[in-house]
Design a protein around this motif. Sequence first.
Motif, PDB file in Angstrom:
ATOM      1  N   TRP A 159       1.654   2.232   1.646  1.00 40.14           N
ATOM      2  CA  TRP A 159       2.311   1.934   2.916  1.00 40.14           C
ATOM      3  C   TRP A 159       1.488   0.929   3.722  1.00 40.14           C
ATOM      4  N   ALA A 160       0.180   1.089   3.729  1.00 38.84           N
ATOM      5  CA  ALA A 160      -0.678   0.169   4.468  1.00 38.84           C
ATOM      6  C   ALA A 160      -0.600  -1.251   3.901  1.00 38.84           C
ATOM      7  N   TYR A 161      -0.368  -1.363   2.606  1.00 38.95           N
ATOM      8  CA  TYR A 161      -0.270  -2.665   1.934  1.00 38.95           C
ATOM      9  C   TYR A 161       1.181  -3.012   1.588  1.00 38.95           C
ATOM     10  N   ARG A 162       2.128  -2.450   2.312  1.00 41.53           N
ATOM     11  CA  ARG A 162       3.552  -2.617   1.996  1.00 41.53           C
ATOM     12  C   ARG A 162       4.003  -4.070   2.007  1.00 41.53           C
ATOM     13  N   ASP A 163       3.387  -4.905   2.815  1.00 41.40           N
ATOM     14  CA  ASP A 163       3.778  -6.314   2.827  1.00 41.40           C
ATOM     15  C   ASP A 163       3.512  -6.988   1.482  1.00 41.40           C
ATOM     16  N   SER A 164       2.491  -6.528   0.772  1.00 37.17           N
ATOM     17  CA  SER A 164       2.191  -7.091  -0.549  1.00 37.17           C
ATOM     18  C   SER A 164       3.197  -6.652  -1.604  1.00 37.17           C
ATOM     19  N   GLU A 200      -2.662   7.638  -2.257  1.00 37.81           N
ATOM     20  CA  GLU A 200      -1.963   6.531  -2.938  1.00 37.81           C
ATOM     21  C   GLU A 200      -0.773   6.053  -2.111  1.00 37.81           C
ATOM     22  N   VAL A 201       0.043   6.985  -1.651  1.00 38.01           N
ATOM     23  CA  VAL A 201       1.220   6.623  -0.857  1.00 38.01           C
ATOM     24  C   VAL A 201       0.805   6.015   0.478  1.00 38.01           C
ATOM     25  N   GLY A 202      -0.210   6.583   1.106  1.00 39.68           N
ATOM     26  CA  GLY A 202      -0.690   6.038   2.372  1.00 39.68           C
ATOM     27  C   GLY A 202      -1.211   4.618   2.234  1.00 39.68           C
ATOM     28  N   PRO A 208      -6.927   3.253   6.600  1.00 44.81           N
ATOM     29  CA  PRO A 208      -6.707   2.654   5.274  1.00 44.81           C
ATOM     30  C   PRO A 208      -8.004   2.332   4.541  1.00 44.81           C
ATOM     31  N   ALA A 209      -9.005   1.853   5.253  1.00 45.86           N
ATOM     32  CA  ALA A 209     -10.289   1.551   4.610  1.00 45.86           C
ATOM     33  C   ALA A 209     -10.951   2.828   4.099  1.00 45.86           C
ATOM     34  N   ALA A 210     -10.905   3.880   4.891  1.00 46.29           N
ATOM     35  CA  ALA A 210     -11.491   5.152   4.460  1.00 46.29           C
ATOM     36  C   ALA A 210     -10.747   5.702   3.246  1.00 46.29           C
ATOM     37  N   GLY A 211      -9.432   5.668   3.280  1.00 49.45           N
ATOM     38  CA  GLY A 211      -8.643   6.131   2.133  1.00 49.45           C
ATOM     39  C   GLY A 211      -8.904   5.299   0.898  1.00 49.45           C
ATOM     40  N   ARG A 212      -9.055   3.990   1.068  1.00 51.67           N
ATOM     41  CA  ARG A 212      -9.335   3.093  -0.047  1.00 51.67           C
ATOM     42  C   ARG A 212     -10.677   3.431  -0.677  1.00 51.67           C
ATOM     43  N   PRO A 214      -3.588  -4.265  -3.796  1.00 53.48           N
ATOM     44  CA  PRO A 214      -2.222  -3.948  -4.230  1.00 53.48           C
ATOM     45  C   PRO A 214      -2.092  -3.839  -5.757  1.00 53.48           C
ATOM     46  N   LEU A 215      -2.797  -4.675  -6.496  1.00 51.88           N
ATOM     47  CA  LEU A 215      -2.786  -4.575  -7.957  1.00 51.88           C
ATOM     48  C   LEU A 215      -3.387  -3.253  -8.406  1.00 51.88           C
TER      49      LEU A 215
END
Length: 142
Positions: free
Chosen positions: A128-133, A123-125, A19-23, A88-89
Motif C-alpha cells: 500500500w505504501a508503494y502503491r504508486d509503483s 507485506e500488504v502495508g 513504512p521504513a520500519a516495516g521495510r 516494489p520488485l
Amino acid sequence: MTATTTTTARRTTALRHLPAAGRVVLGLLFSVTGLNGFVGFLPQDTSGMTDGAVAFSVALAQTGYLMPLAMGVQLVSGILLLANRFVPLALALLAPVVVNIVAFHVFLAPTGLTTAAVVAALEVGLAWAYRDSFRPMLRATR
C-alpha cells in the motif's frame, strides 16, 4: 501552537516512519530466513508440526530445486528491502512466498498463524505504501 496541533504533528511524524520500519523488519526477517536456508544456523524443530506439514516440507525439499529457489528469493528480496533498493520488485517477488506462508499455517500448521498474519500485514502495508509503483502493473490494457 495549540496542544491539538502539536499532537497531530507528532502523530504525522511517527506515521511517516512506519513504512521504513516495516521495510526493515520484513527485510531482516526474509534475509535471515533466506540465509538460514543455505547455511542452516537456526534450529529446525519439527516436533510440534503436524504430519501434513512435515510431509509438505519434506516434499518441497526432495524436489532438489524448490527450497533453494525459495530461499534465494527470500534472501535477495530481504537484502533489497534492507538496502531500500527496488522495493516494489522485492515486494512483488515476496508476494507468492507470503501467500504460501499464510496458506501453510492456515491449513497445515496453525500454531504459526500469528507470525504468518504479521508477515502478511507487513507485506500488504508496504504494498500500500508503494502503491504508486504498482499502478502500471495493475492497469488494464486494451
